[in-house]
Design a protein around this motif. Sequence first.
Motif, PDB file in Angstrom:
ATOM      1  N   UNK A  25       0.832  -1.201   0.000  1.00 30.40           N
ATOM      2  CA  UNK A  25       0.000   0.000   0.000  1.00 30.40           C
ATOM      3  C   UNK A  25       0.873   1.260   0.000  1.00 30.40           C
ATOM      4  N   UNK A  26       1.983   1.221   0.714  1.00 35.71           N
ATOM      5  CA  UNK A  26       2.906   2.366   0.728  1.00 35.71           C
ATOM      6  C   UNK A  26       3.306   2.748  -0.696  1.00 35.71           C
ATOM      7  N   UNK A  27       3.544   1.734  -1.539  1.00 37.80           N
ATOM      8  CA  UNK A  27       3.955   2.011  -2.926  1.00 37.80           C
ATOM      9  C   UNK A  27       2.793   2.546  -3.754  1.00 37.80           C
ATOM     10  N   UNK A  28       1.616   1.941  -3.594  1.00 32.47           N
ATOM     11  CA  UNK A  28       0.488   2.421  -4.408  1.00 32.47           C
ATOM     12  C   UNK A  28       0.083   3.833  -3.960  1.00 32.47           C
ATOM     13  N   UNK A  29       0.222   4.115  -2.665  1.00 29.16           N
ATOM     14  CA  UNK A  29      -0.076   5.463  -2.153  1.00 29.16           C
ATOM     15  C   UNK A  29       0.796   6.520  -2.814  1.00 29.16           C
ATOM     16  N   UNK A  30       2.001   6.101  -3.223  1.00 28.07           N
ATOM     17  CA  UNK A  30       2.898   7.034  -3.900  1.00 28.07           C
ATOM     18  C   UNK A  30       2.566   7.136  -5.387  1.00 28.07           C
ATOM     19  N   UNK A  31       1.510   6.450  -5.790  1.00 23.49           N
ATOM     20  CA  UNK A  31       1.096   6.524  -7.188  1.00 23.49           C
ATOM     21  C   UNK A  31       1.772   5.496  -8.080  1.00 23.49           C
ATOM     22  N   UNK A  32       2.441   4.523  -7.498  1.00 23.93           N
ATOM     23  CA  UNK A  32       3.118   3.504  -8.308  1.00 23.93           C
ATOM     24  C   UNK A  32       2.212   2.324  -8.635  1.00 23.93           C
ATOM     25  N   UNK A  33       2.474   1.719  -9.785  1.00 24.17           N
ATOM     26  CA  UNK A  33       1.866   0.425 -10.092  1.00 24.17           C
ATOM     27  C   UNK A  33       2.750  -0.637  -9.447  1.00 24.17           C
ATOM     28  N   UNK A  34       2.117  -1.688  -8.928  1.00 20.49           N
ATOM     29  CA  UNK A  34       2.904  -2.667  -8.192  1.00 20.49           C
ATOM     30  C   UNK A  34       2.612  -4.104  -8.624  1.00 20.49           C
ATOM     31  N   UNK A  35       3.688  -4.853  -8.868  1.00 26.00           N
ATOM     32  CA  UNK A  35       3.594  -6.296  -9.034  1.00 26.00           C
ATOM     33  C   UNK A  35       4.288  -6.899  -7.818  1.00 26.00           C
ATOM     34  N   UNK A  36       3.614  -7.817  -7.130  1.00 22.12           N
ATOM     35  CA  UNK A  36       4.201  -8.423  -5.938  1.00 22.12           C
ATOM     36  C   UNK A  36       4.479  -9.900  -6.214  1.00 22.12           C
ATOM     37  N   UNK A  37       5.691 -10.337  -5.923  1.00 22.33           N
ATOM     38  CA  UNK A  37       6.033 -11.760  -6.045  1.00 22.33           C
ATOM     39  C   UNK A  37       6.257 -12.289  -4.646  1.00 22.33           C
ATOM     40  N   UNK A  38       5.654 -13.417  -4.327  1.00 19.72           N
ATOM     41  CA  UNK A  38       5.823 -13.953  -2.967  1.00 19.72           C
ATOM     42  C   UNK A  38       6.324 -15.393  -2.976  1.00 19.72           C
ATOM     43  N   UNK A  39       6.991 -15.733  -1.867  1.00 18.98           N
ATOM     44  CA  UNK A  39       7.427 -17.105  -1.605  1.00 18.98           C
ATOM     45  C   UNK A  39       6.341 -17.833  -0.829  1.00 18.98           C
ATOM     46  N   UNK A  40       6.579 -19.113  -0.596  1.00 21.93           N
ATOM     47  CA  UNK A  40       5.688 -19.891   0.270  1.00 21.93           C
ATOM     48  C   UNK A  40       5.874 -19.414   1.712  1.00 21.93           C
ATOM     49  N   UNK A  41       4.823 -19.569   2.534  1.00 18.61           N
ATOM     50  CA  UNK A  41       4.874 -19.073   3.913  1.00 18.61           C
ATOM     51  C   UNK A  41       5.927 -19.813   4.746  1.00 18.61           C
ATOM     52  N   UNK A  42       6.767 -19.054   5.426  1.00 13.74           N
ATOM     53  CA  UNK A  42       7.728 -19.620   6.376  1.00 13.74           C
ATOM     54  C   UNK A  42       8.516 -20.778   5.799  1.00 13.74           C
ATOM     55  N   UNK A  43       8.500 -21.870   6.525  1.00 18.29           N
ATOM     56  CA  UNK A  43       9.265 -23.049   6.113  1.00 18.29           C
ATOM     57  C   UNK A  43       8.377 -24.054   5.372  1.00 18.29           C
ATOM     58  N   UNK A  44       7.299 -23.569   4.770  1.00 19.58           N
ATOM     59  CA  UNK A  44       6.340 -24.543   4.242  1.00 19.58           C
ATOM     60  C   UNK A  44       6.897 -25.358   3.065  1.00 19.58           C
ATOM     61  N   UNK A  45       7.826 -24.799   2.299  1.00 18.20           N
ATOM     62  CA  UNK A  45       8.414 -25.606   1.217  1.00 18.20           C
ATOM     63  C   UNK A  45       9.195 -26.784   1.812  1.00 18.20           C
ATOM     64  N   UNK A  46       9.941 -26.515   2.885  1.00 17.28           N
ATOM     65  CA  UNK A  46      10.674 -27.602   3.565  1.00 17.28           C
ATOM     66  C   UNK A  46       9.704 -28.666   4.080  1.00 17.28           C
ATOM     67  N   UNK A  47       8.584 -28.196   4.622  1.00 22.38           N
ATOM     68  CA  UNK A  47       7.608 -29.158   5.151  1.00 22.38           C
ATOM     69  C   UNK A  47       7.027 -30.031   4.040  1.00 22.38           C
ATOM     70  N   UNK A  48       6.818 -29.426   2.882  1.00 26.40           N
ATOM     71  CA  UNK A  48       6.313 -30.217   1.751  1.00 26.40           C
ATOM     72  C   UNK A  48       7.357 -31.249   1.322  1.00 26.40           C
TER      73      UNK A  48
END
Length: 407
Positions: free
Chosen positions: A27-50
Amino acid sequence: MGLIVQKFGGTSVGSVERILNVAQRVKDETDQGNQVVVVVSAMGKSTDQLVDLAKEISAAPNKRDMDMLLSTGEQVTIALLSMALNEQNLPAVSFTGWQAGIVTEPVHGNARITTINTETVKNQLAAGKVVIVAGFQGITEDGEITTLGRGGSDTTAVALAAALKADKCDIYTDVTGVFTTDPRYVKSARKLQSVSYDEMLELANLGAGVLHPRAVEFAKNYQVKLEVRSSMERVEGTVIEEEASMEQNLVVRGVAFEDEITKVSVLGLANSLTSLSTIFTTLAENHLNVDIIVQSTTEAETANLAFSIKTQDLMETLNVLENNKGVLNYEQLDAENKLAKVSIVGSGMISNPGVAAQMFEVLAKNQIQIKMVSTSEIKVSAVVEEKHMLKAVEVLHQAFGLSADSE
Ligand code: ASP
Ligand code: MG
């Protein structure tokens, strides 16, 4: 108005509270008028758990199934983050890697991105949405789900930034930037203001662990401006760019280290023109990665050869060498475990002779024996006993003026 790609790693999205924190950073970025693409990882250690779940069922699951499994981790995060943003009346849409047009080569477990069809993402941005993309995954031309190798969400982010010609790619993580050495082990480590792509590549490959090496390669090839920064603390991070200015005329930017290294010696190797190529081709065909190579050449009929590998690859390396003993034509194998690699990295080395000499002198003064050495234009690595690793890092960090207390 700019276009920003933000990437948040596993720890940064490790709980509902943290996902809400990420929503705020978006939101901080969009508030500045920017377009935003967000890339995320899996939560915490969930890849290890899988991975652990898979191991409970099969010692060697097929790689297609592994990709099917591991790609679910990131899918959880994109959905939750999208909900968090929509909840705050910030219109958002979540996409899996394939929905976002990320096409990879047909390799399971460690695929490279070949193209990105950006149309869908661009359309959603134009419609005023924050676009959330699952990191670490893509699809082959044949419609197979692939993953990009552990830590690969960084690469998704940088590749998207390149394809979308984003103004910036911010990699948010659980540390405040790239340090002169690992601050968890060396108290006097300092955060760097900037690092060049080439230095970061060496540091990433040397196991500094902050960024996926392929992400840095991508950033360099497409000149994507990167910043590694904290998702929790609001402080400046480390900028990674083509030319990073050297602070206080230092020649070394950082000291990297890696334990669990093994030195394999091949003794009494037939001294023929092709003996080296045969050995390393055989290892490569078995996907075994060799790092430092030392060969002693003599006029004699046999020679000795040594190379370093990751200790986890030792059994397989010995097996491959033994199974091919007849073709490879050597007398004996030997392995030395419990070694570590300590490296100094800095583009200042190019124009300053004597850096390697100084490194060896410092290690010698501290009674640390060097087992193997390798150099590049901007790096010198020494293999030492594992028990001396941290001491070596500390004395080098100090000797090359990197310690907070050596200023
Ligand atoms: N979730 C994947 C991993 O743990 C990818 C990433 O986090 O970058 O390796
Ligand atoms: Mg990572």
